[in-house]
Design a protein around this motif. Structure first.
Motif, PDB file in Angstrom:
ATOM      1  N   SER A  20       0.845  -1.195   0.000  1.00  0.00           N
ATOM      2  CA  SER A  20       0.000   0.000   0.000  1.00  0.00           C
ATOM      3  C   SER A  20       0.873   1.235   0.000  1.00  0.00           C
ATOM      4  CB  SER A  20      -0.886   0.023   1.242  1.00  0.00           C
ATOM      5  OG  SER A  20      -1.725  -1.095   1.305  1.00  0.00           O
ATOM      6  N   VAL A  22       0.183   5.521   0.577  1.00  0.00           N
ATOM      7  CA  VAL A  22      -0.694   6.672   0.771  1.00  0.00           C
ATOM      8  C   VAL A  22       0.062   7.923   0.365  1.00  0.00           C
ATOM      9  CG1 VAL A  22      -2.084   7.990   2.393  1.00  0.00           C
ATOM     10  CG2 VAL A  22      -1.865   5.498   2.657  1.00  0.00           C
ATOM     11  N   LYS A  75      -9.202   7.845  -1.082  1.00  0.00           N
ATOM     12  CA  LYS A  75      -8.300   7.516   0.025  1.00  0.00           C
ATOM     13  C   LYS A  75      -6.858   7.884  -0.272  1.00  0.00           C
ATOM     14  CE  LYS A  75     -11.116   3.634   1.668  1.00  0.00           C
ATOM     15  NZ  LYS A  75     -11.157   2.179   1.943  1.00  0.00           N
ATOM     16  N   ASN A  76      -6.606   8.445  -1.448  1.00  0.00           N
ATOM     17  CA  ASN A  76      -5.242   8.817  -1.851  1.00  0.00           C
ATOM     18  C   ASN A  76      -4.286   7.634  -1.737  1.00  0.00           C
ATOM     19  OD1 ASN A  76      -6.107  11.494  -2.231  1.00  0.00           O
ATOM     20  ND2 ASN A  76      -5.679  12.007  -0.094  1.00  0.00           N
ATOM     21  N   THR A  77      -4.772   6.472  -2.045  1.00  0.00           N
ATOM     22  CA  THR A  77      -4.024   5.240  -1.825  1.00  0.00           C
ATOM     23  C   THR A  77      -3.889   4.438  -3.112  1.00  0.00           C
ATOM     24  OG1 THR A  77      -4.796   5.127   0.463  1.00  0.00           O
ATOM     25  CG2 THR A  77      -3.935   3.099  -0.493  1.00  0.00           C
TER      26      THR A  77
END
Length: 121
Positions: A20, A22, A75-77
């Motif tokens: 992941s 961010v 979620k800017n992910t």
């Protein structure tokens, strides 16, 4: 920290991991997010990239069909789902942000801290 990566670890060959990343600040304003990796004694190589708008993706040939990059704009992910892992996938994986979907390192002006992925045989 503008790119916060996580999710690395140790897995057996054939297994899977999900990374992941961010994005925040100026890193989030770029059009493209991606992943590079660097194995011991080797160059830092392109793995995959995705556009925030539209979701277009690009992969290195060595991971095509095994890795999937995806994103959640709200979620800017960005995630990198890595399936059917091989020992040669062992490397430090870096999350990146840039303006163009290219495979050269110079395209990306923001780099995360790196997360270790180790695949045992």
């Amino acid at each position: 920290v503008q790119l916060q990566a996580s999710g690395g670890g140790l897995v057996q060959a054939g297994g899977f991991l999900r990374l992941s990343c961010v994005a925040s600040g100026r890193a989030r304003t770029n059009d493209v997010m991606g992943w590079f990796r660097q194995a011991p004694g080797k160059e830092r190589d392109f793995v995959a990239a995705i556009r925030w708008i539209g979701g277009r993706t690009r992969y290195h040939d060595s991971v095509e069909g095994r890795f999937t990059i995806s994103r959640d704009n709200a979620k800017n992910t960005v995630w990198l789902q890595m399936d059917n892992l091989k020992p040669e996938d062992t490397a430090v994986y870096y999350c990146v942000s840039g303006g163009y979907m290219r495979s050269d390192r110079g395209t990306y002006d923001f780099w995360g801290q790196g997360t270790q992925v180790t695949v045992s045989s």
